[in-house]
Motif scaffolding. Structure first.
Motif, PDB file in Angstrom:
ATOM      1  N   UNK A  51      -0.537   6.269 -28.291  1.00  0.00           N
ATOM      2  CA  UNK A  51       0.603   5.661 -27.583  1.00  0.00           C
ATOM      3  C   UNK A  51       0.863   6.393 -26.272  1.00  0.00           C
ATOM      4  N   UNK A  52       0.804   7.723 -26.288  1.00  0.00           N
ATOM      5  CA  UNK A  52       1.005   8.496 -25.062  1.00  0.00           C
ATOM      6  C   UNK A  52      -0.069   8.153 -24.027  1.00  0.00           C
ATOM      7  N   UNK A  53      -1.307   8.041 -24.492  1.00  0.00           N
ATOM      8  CA  UNK A  53      -2.406   7.677 -23.591  1.00  0.00           C
ATOM      9  C   UNK A  53      -2.170   6.288 -23.003  1.00  0.00           C
ATOM     10  N   UNK A  54      -1.765   5.349 -23.846  1.00  0.00           N
ATOM     11  CA  UNK A  54      -1.505   3.986 -23.396  1.00  0.00           C
ATOM     12  C   UNK A  54      -0.372   3.965 -22.365  1.00  0.00           C
ATOM     13  N   UNK A  55       0.720   4.700 -22.628  1.00  0.00           N
ATOM     14  CA  UNK A  55       1.836   4.760 -21.688  1.00  0.00           C
ATOM     15  C   UNK A  55       1.390   5.345 -20.350  1.00  0.00           C
ATOM     16  N   UNK A  56       0.507   6.329 -20.419  1.00  0.00           N
ATOM     17  CA  UNK A  56      -0.038   6.942 -19.209  1.00  0.00           C
ATOM     18  C   UNK A  56      -0.910   5.944 -18.449  1.00  0.00           C
ATOM     19  N   UNK A  57      -1.777   5.254 -19.164  1.00  0.00           N
ATOM     20  CA  UNK A  57      -2.711   4.292 -18.545  1.00  0.00           C
ATOM     21  C   UNK A  57      -1.991   3.155 -17.830  1.00  0.00           C
ATOM     22  N   UNK A  58      -0.852   2.705 -18.379  1.00  0.00           N
ATOM     23  CA  UNK A  58      -0.150   1.571 -17.763  1.00  0.00           C
ATOM     24  C   UNK A  58       0.918   2.028 -16.765  1.00  0.00           C
ATOM     25  N   UNK A  59       1.004   3.337 -16.532  1.00  0.00           N
ATOM     26  CA  UNK A  59       1.902   3.850 -15.509  1.00  0.00           C
ATOM     27  C   UNK A  59       3.342   4.079 -15.927  1.00  0.00           C
ATOM     28  N   UNK A  60       3.613   4.041 -17.232  1.00  0.00           N
ATOM     29  CA  UNK A  60       4.980   4.280 -17.699  1.00  0.00           C
ATOM     30  C   UNK A  60       5.263   5.762 -17.918  1.00  0.00           C
ATOM     31  N   UNK A  61       4.197   6.544 -18.025  1.00  0.00           N
ATOM     32  CA  UNK A  61       4.311   7.997 -18.193  1.00  0.00           C
ATOM     33  C   UNK A  61       3.215   8.658 -17.376  1.00  0.00           C
ATOM     34  N   UNK A  62       3.439   9.901 -17.041  1.00  0.00           N
ATOM     35  CA  UNK A  62       2.386  10.667 -16.366  1.00  0.00           C
ATOM     36  C   UNK A  62       2.169  11.940 -17.168  1.00  0.00           C
ATOM     37  N   UNK A  63       0.942  12.342 -17.223  1.00  0.00           N
ATOM     38  CA  UNK A  63       0.596  13.571 -17.928  1.00  0.00           C
ATOM     39  C   UNK A  63       0.043  14.584 -16.951  1.00  0.00           C
ATOM     40  N   UNK A  64       0.456  15.817 -17.115  1.00  0.00           N
ATOM     41  CA  UNK A  64      -0.073  16.879 -16.245  1.00  0.00           C
ATOM     42  C   UNK A  64      -0.374  18.094 -17.103  1.00  0.00           C
ATOM     43  N   UNK A  65      -1.457  18.762 -16.771  1.00  0.00           N
ATOM     44  CA  UNK A  65      -1.848  19.947 -17.521  1.00  0.00           C
ATOM     45  C   UNK A  65      -1.031  21.138 -17.045  1.00  0.00           C
ATOM     46  N   UNK A  66      -0.475  21.847 -18.006  1.00  0.00           N
ATOM     47  CA  UNK A  66       0.280  23.052 -17.683  1.00  0.00           C
ATOM     48  C   UNK A  66      -0.308  24.209 -18.471  1.00  0.00           C
ATOM     49  N   UNK A  67      -0.412  25.371 -17.825  1.00  0.00           N
ATOM     50  CA  UNK A  67      -0.979  26.526 -18.528  1.00  0.00           C
ATOM     51  C   UNK A  67      -0.101  26.933 -19.708  1.00  0.00           C
ATOM     52  N   UNK A  68      -0.738  27.516 -20.679  1.00  0.00           N
ATOM     53  CA  UNK A  68      -0.035  27.980 -21.866  1.00  0.00           C
ATOM     54  C   UNK A  68       0.843  29.181 -21.527  1.00  0.00           C
ATOM     55  N   UNK A  72      -3.360  30.887 -25.229  1.00  0.00           N
ATOM     56  CA  UNK A  72      -4.012  29.651 -25.670  1.00  0.00           C
ATOM     57  C   UNK A  72      -4.344  28.721 -24.522  1.00  0.00           C
ATOM     58  N   UNK A  73      -4.937  27.601 -24.867  1.00  0.00           N
ATOM     59  CA  UNK A  73      -5.304  26.622 -23.837  1.00  0.00           C
ATOM     60  C   UNK A  73      -4.058  25.943 -23.255  1.00  0.00           C
ATOM     61  N   UNK A  74      -4.227  25.341 -22.100  1.00  0.00           N
ATOM     62  CA  UNK A  74      -3.136  24.604 -21.488  1.00  0.00           C
ATOM     63  C   UNK A  74      -2.794  23.368 -22.305  1.00  0.00           C
ATOM     64  N   UNK A  75      -1.658  22.793 -22.002  1.00  0.00           N
ATOM     65  CA  UNK A  75      -1.205  21.598 -22.717  1.00  0.00           C
ATOM     66  C   UNK A  75      -0.906  20.500 -21.715  1.00  0.00           C
ATOM     67  N   UNK A  76      -1.095  19.283 -22.177  1.00  0.00           N
ATOM     68  CA  UNK A  76      -0.742  18.142 -21.346  1.00  0.00           C
ATOM     69  C   UNK A  76       0.729  17.831 -21.593  1.00  0.00           C
ATOM     70  N   UNK A  77       1.522  17.868 -20.546  1.00  0.00           N
ATOM     71  CA  UNK A  77       2.949  17.582 -20.641  1.00  0.00           C
ATOM     72  C   UNK A  77       3.183  16.187 -20.089  1.00  0.00           C
ATOM     73  N   UNK A  78       3.911  15.379 -20.836  1.00  0.00           N
ATOM     74  CA  UNK A  78       4.172  14.000 -20.466  1.00  0.00           C
ATOM     75  C   UNK A  78       5.591  13.855 -19.938  1.00  0.00           C
ATOM     76  N   UNK A  79       5.723  13.060 -18.867  1.00  0.00           N
ATOM     77  CA  UNK A  79       7.024  12.767 -18.269  1.00  0.00           C
ATOM     78  C   UNK A  79       7.095  11.274 -17.988  1.00  0.00           C
ATOM     79  N   UNK A  80       8.274  10.740 -17.997  1.00  0.00           N
ATOM     80  CA  UNK A  80       8.473   9.315 -17.717  1.00  0.00           C
ATOM     81  C   UNK A  80       8.371   9.077 -16.210  1.00  0.00           C
ATOM     82  N   UNK A  81       7.831   7.940 -15.832  1.00  0.00           N
ATOM     83  CA  UNK A  81       7.738   7.561 -14.416  1.00  0.00           C
ATOM     84  C   UNK A  81       8.894   6.609 -14.075  1.00  0.00           C
TER      85      UNK A  81
END
Length: 145
Positions: A51-68, A72-81
């Motif tokens: 669902x998060x991927x779908x929201x990102x693909x259709x432009x309703x959310x954006x994901x950005x990688x943020x360092x841990x 640990x590895x970075x995480x993708x943080x989702x925000x509403x557009x």
């Protein structure tokens, strides 16, 4: 149709995710945890991430990688557009309509419950038909049941 299958909030998953992102941007695991408040306790992780991927693909959310914060590895943080904000407003209106339908359904179910003799309480149904079915009338309708 299984028990309660048509009443499951699955159809609201995207709207709930948008709302949670509106409250604050977050990574997938946090969003999954916060979804429990909406009744998604047993939600499979894969469906949330899809669902998060779908929201990102259709432009309703954006994901950005943020360092841990730690090693640990970075995480993708989702925000509403801004488009997601518009979609959330539409979802809110739809959910409001759904709540009205749910309340009407429950009141009417209460009114047709059988009395001890097994017959429907027809007088209650007749009184309901006379009520203007606006949400503010629901408390008045409940007293007839």
């Amino acid at each position: 149709m299984g028990d309660g299958e048509f009443c499951h909030p699955r159809g609201l998953l995207d709207a709930c995710l948008l709302l949670l992102m509106r409250e604050r941007p977050a990574h997938g695991y946090e969003l999954r945890s916060r979804l429990e408040r909406f009744g998604f306790g047993a939600q499979a992780p894969g469906s949330v991430y899809r669902a998060l991927h779908r929201l990102h693909e259709v432009g309703l959310a954006r994901g950005s990688w943020q360092p841990s914060d730690c090693t640990g590895p970075g995480r993708r943080v989702y925000a509403i557009t801004s488009e997601g904000e518009r979609s959330l407003k539409l979802a809110r209106a739809s959910v409001s309509d759904l709540v009205h339908t749910r309340d009407t359904f429950l009141v009417r179910c209460d009114c047709v419950e059988s009395d001890e003799g097994g017959s429907p309480v027809a007088g209650n149904v007749a009184r309901l038909e006379a009520v203007d079915w606006m949400p503010e009338h629901l408390p008045d309708a409940r007293r007839f049941s």
